[in-house]
Design an enzyme around this catalytic site. Structure first.
Site, PDB file in Angstrom:
ATOM      1  CE1 TYR A   1      -2.743  -3.266   0.467  1.00  0.00           C
ATOM      2  CE2 TYR A   1      -3.088  -2.710   2.771  1.00  0.00           C
ATOM      3  CZ  TYR A   1      -3.285  -3.554   1.699  1.00  0.00           C
ATOM      4  OH  TYR A   1      -4.027  -4.706   1.868  1.00  0.00           O
TER       5      TYR A   1
ATOM      6  N   PRO B   1     -14.699  -7.821   2.325  1.00  0.00           N
ATOM      7  CG  PRO B   1     -14.803  -6.717   4.372  1.00  0.00           C
ATOM      8  CD  PRO B   1     -13.997  -6.795   3.109  1.00  0.00           C
TER       9      PRO B   1
END
Length: 280
Positions: free
Chosen positions: A56, A203
């Site tokens: 990231y 999710p």
């Protein structure tokens, strides 16, 4: 009653609903300041598990979290991942589990996060070009040296998990998984049987907001949002599941956090289960 906490590796107790930091902007300016505010709000709400990675921003996300949260609150676990590097032919990102690369990324993470030990370090992906024993052996060496507390994996199969467990103690697995995407259900089952934390990334199911989806129908019945229904289903699906939804907005963060209090009925869970089976 669904438990709200889980002990990773039997020791690190965290709230089961965590936060994925990948979406936080790191470039200087208003967006970075907004990202810092989101990270701080996550801790204020009671989130104790925050996930980041070297990938990231090449460590910029780790630096952002340290700027926002250091010194860290008691009980806060910031976990990071290594094993993807800008070592492709043209300097592009590629899987790279060579021992020297993993060791360097861990040293960088220690400096960026301003810690002496990373309590939970996860191998971002298994590099098919480097022997698994070399990759995990390096992480185990770092563990022996006191620079890493516990080791996890990401995007693995049941076979790969078994192979890894023959080399190291695996305490967590981070695979793509949600109510409508259960490709890794066998991996979750293996984790549940062994007491290994399962951190689903992505999710919230794509298509969950479609008015014709079962997720949207349950949301309408409960007065919740499809996102909250998706997260509540995960929390009730298995006690080892620790969702890490990500966002760069405080209102979305607060929406996600409220999912921990959403109770789905057995009928609603059955319908969501069947919807997931149909999607598969």
């Amino acid at each position: 009653m669904t438990s709200t906490t889980f002990r990773i590796g039997g020791e690190l107790e965290v709230r089961r609903l965590g936060f994925g930091a990948m979406r936080l902007a790191t470039e200087p300016g208003p967006d970075r300041q907004a990202s810092i505010a989101v990270a701080r709000r996550a801790v204020e709400l009671g989130i104790t598990l925050i996930d980041t990675a070297h990938l990231y921003g090449g460590g910029a996300n780790e630096e952002l979290l340290a700027e926002a949260l250091y010194p860290y609150a008691d009980g806060l676990l910031v976990t990071t991942k290594v094993g993807v590097a800008r070592t492709g032919p043209g300097g592009e990102w590629k899987l790279d589990g060579r021992p020297e690369v993993l060791r360097d990324q861990v040293e960088q993470a220690l400096r960026r996060l301003r810690v002496e030990r990373i309590e939970l370090l996860q191998l971002h992906r298994i590099d098919p070009d480097t022997p698994l024993a070399d990759q995990l052996g390096t992480l185990r060496d770092l563990q022996v040296e006191g620079k890493v507390g516990r080791i996890g994996l990401s995007e693995v199969t049941v076979t790969e998990l078994d192979q890894a467990r023959a080399i190291i103690d695996v305490v967590s697995v981070q695979n793509r998984y949600n109510v409508l995407d259960r490709e890794h259900e066998p991996v979750l089952a293996a984790c549940a049987a062994a007491g290994i934390a399962f951190l689903p990334w992505r999710p919230v199911a794509a298509g969950a907001w479609d008015e014709t989806s079962e997720v949207a129908a349950v949301a309408a019945e409960t007065g919740a949002t499809p996102t909250q229904v998706s997260l509540a289903w995960l929390l009730g699906h298995a006690p080892v599941v620790l969702p890490i939804p990500g966002t760069a907005r405080i209102d979305h963060l607060e929406e996600n956090w409220a999912a921990a209090d959403l109770q789905l009925s057995p009928d609603q869970r059955d319908r969501l289960d069947r919807a997931g089976d149909a999607a598969a």
